[in-house]
Enzyme design. Structure first.
Site, mmCIF file in Angstrom:
data_model
loop_
_atom_site.group_PDB
_atom_site.id
_atom_site.type_symbol
_atom_site.label_atom_id
_atom_site.label_comp_id
_atom_site.label_asym_id
_atom_site.label_seq_id
_atom_site.Cartn_x
_atom_site.Cartn_y
_atom_site.Cartn_z
ATOM 1 C CE1 TYR A 100 -48.884 -20.406 -40.352
ATOM 2 C CE2 TYR A 100 -48.823 -19.558 -42.590
ATOM 3 C CZ TYR A 100 -48.486 -19.439 -41.254
ATOM 4 O OH TYR A 100 -47.765 -18.347 -40.829
ATOM 5 N N GLY A 134 -40.638 -31.576 -37.992
ATOM 6 C CA GLY A 134 -42.096 -31.638 -38.007
ATOM 7 C C GLY A 134 -42.730 -31.534 -36.639
ATOM 8 C CG HIS A 144 -51.811 -18.559 -36.667
ATOM 9 N ND1 HIS A 144 -51.657 -18.961 -37.970
ATOM 10 C CD2 HIS A 144 -51.591 -19.664 -35.913
ATOM 11 C CE1 HIS A 144 -51.384 -20.267 -37.998
ATOM 12 N NE2 HIS A 144 -51.329 -20.714 -36.769
ATOM 13 C CB SER A 203 -29.923 -34.528 -45.013
ATOM 14 O OG SER A 203 -30.522 -34.931 -43.803
ATOM 15 C CG ASP A 233 -41.481 -19.889 -37.698
ATOM 16 O OD1 ASP A 233 -42.033 -19.522 -36.649
ATOM 17 O OD2 ASP A 233 -42.048 -20.575 -38.564
HETATM 18 C C1 GLA Z 1 -45.746 -20.996 -38.049
HETATM 19 C C2 GLA Z 1 -45.325 -19.934 -39.067
HETATM 20 C C3 GLA Z 1 -45.102 -18.594 -38.358
HETATM 21 C C4 GLA Z 1 -46.320 -18.203 -37.515
HETATM 22 C C5 GLA Z 1 -46.735 -19.379 -36.614
HETATM 23 C C6 GLA Z 1 -48.025 -19.126 -35.888
HETATM 24 O O1 GLA Z 1 -44.708 -21.246 -37.158
HETATM 25 O O2 GLA Z 1 -44.175 -20.334 -39.741
HETATM 26 O O3 GLA Z 1 -44.802 -17.600 -39.308
HETATM 27 O O4 GLA Z 1 -47.361 -17.774 -38.334
HETATM 28 O O5 GLA Z 1 -46.899 -20.580 -37.364
HETATM 29 O O6 GLA Z 1 -47.934 -18.061 -35.024
#
Ligand code: GLA
Length: 358
Positions: free
Chosen positions: A202, A103, A16, A49, A153
């Site tokens: 989140y 997931g 995070h 898919s 990500d």
């Molecule tokens: C998820 C989000 C990322 C990041 C992580 C935690 O994967 O998509 O952008 O914030 O959580 O580090």
């Protein structure tokens, strides 16, 4: 026909920190999303898919969010952002195949976005660099899918390099690849309880981080040191303080972790992973009893160097750094002890650090 591929990722340290303009260490893994497609020479977009056995047809000139088939929004979102950037894109077909568990916290969504961007790039003859791709895919997720994730990500999927960790500085938007020691492997273990970032926690925790930074007079938590946080503690609501404590600690652990990797100190690196998990559990509160149990069992197994939750948290998977020659026995022991203690069937994936999108 054209084909594109983008891998999933694991976060090694720096939980995070990305949307707090901080630093992260991650790696792309050897599982991902493959797309095969061609131009329709019209505005028709046709998506299928194989994993889910579902299909979606939509007009690229009138893009709207798809309510029944949410997976389609990751592709449509990228198309939408490309259009908003004035890129000459239109109708195409795409068939999705994936060996990335959905997931699980391994960024199947980012892999799908980045793979879409790579396919569009080929089909429409575009020339975007990897950072542009990662940023547009993040924007697709923020604006079209509606998750306010950071750049981690998408950048990890785009920039992955075999045998290397990725050091991402989210303020400078720079990427450095750092050789990862031989002799180790990553064990990713899905805890069996689902993980969904669109679940609301989140975005809520993200706002608590922003609240902490604002009350400390900082542009972002990136700018706050542990000492400054302690000095300002009295002015912070408890939850904002705890979130900040985690993020500030994670930024520090990433920088320490890079030093340890550069000195080949993989044991020390593993200890930082355990510390990261402990901070998630106590301060960021994005762990779950299942993830904690997986980490605790791993801690007691010979050949385990470190273990922590694998990404956003709130369910999903753990990532465990293990000695390569003990990989199979560690994986078996972790799954069977977890079953004995919880009655849940964990799914373990032994992964290599792999190249990024292509
Ligand atoms: C998820 C989000 C990322 C990041 C992580 C935690 O994967 O998509 O952008 O914030 O959580 O580090």
């Amino acid at each position: 026909m054209q084909t594109s591929y983008a891998p999933g990722r694991v976060e090694l340290l720096g939980n995070h920190t990305d949307y707090n303009e901080g630093v992260v260490l991650s790696a792309a893994i050897d599982r991902g999303v493959t797309l095969t497609g061609e131009l329709t020479h019209s505005s028709r977009v046709s998506l299928r898919s194989s994993t889910l056995g579902e299909a979606v047809e939509i007009d690229s000139a009138a893009l709207v969010r798809c309510k029944e088939n949410e997976w389609a929004n990751y592709l449509l979102g990228v198309l939408d952002v490309f259009k908003k950037n004035g890129l000459p894109v239109g109708g195409f077909t795409a068939q999705i195949q994936s060996d990335l568990p959905l997931g699980a916290g391994l960024s199947s969504s980012a892999a799908l976005e980045v793979s879409t961007a790579m396919l569009l790039q080929k089909l429409f003859g575009l020339n975007l660099d990897r950072l542009q791709i990662a940023k547009m895919c993040r924007r697709a997720e923020n604006e079209f899918v509606g998750v306010n994730c950071g750049l981690l990500d998408q950048a990890s999927s785009a920039f992955g390099k075999k045998g290397h960790a990725i050091f991402l500085d989210c303020r400078a938007e720079t990427v450095e690849t750092i050789p990862f020691p031989d002799g180790v492997k990553l064990l990713i273990t899905q805890c069996g309880a689902p993980h969904r970032l669109s679940g609301g926690e989140y975005n809520e925790h993200r706002l608590q981080c922003f609240d902490a930074a604002a009350r400390l007079g900082a542009k972002a938590l990136r700018d706050v040191t542990s000492a400054q946080l302690e000095a300002g503690k009295a002015n912070l609501p408890e939850l904002s303080y705890k979130r900040a404590l985690h993020v500030v600690g994670e930024n520090e652990r990433v920088l320490q972790g890079i030093g340890l990797l550069k000195n080949g100190n993989v044991k020390g690196f593993g200890q930082l992973m355990f510390a990261s998990h402990e901070s998630s559990r106590r301060h960021f509160e994005n762990s779950t009893p299942e993830l904690d149990t997986l980490v605790e069992i791993a801690r007691g197994l010979p050949g385990v160097l470190g273990s922590r939750l694998a990404g956003g948290g709130f369910g999903g998977a753990t990532v465990t750094l293990i000695e390569r020659d003990k990989a199979a026995s560690i994986s078996d022991a972790l799954v069977s002890k977890y079953y004995d203690q919880t009655g849940h069937l964990a799914v373990a994936h032994l992964c290599e650090i792999a190249d990024g999108a292509r």
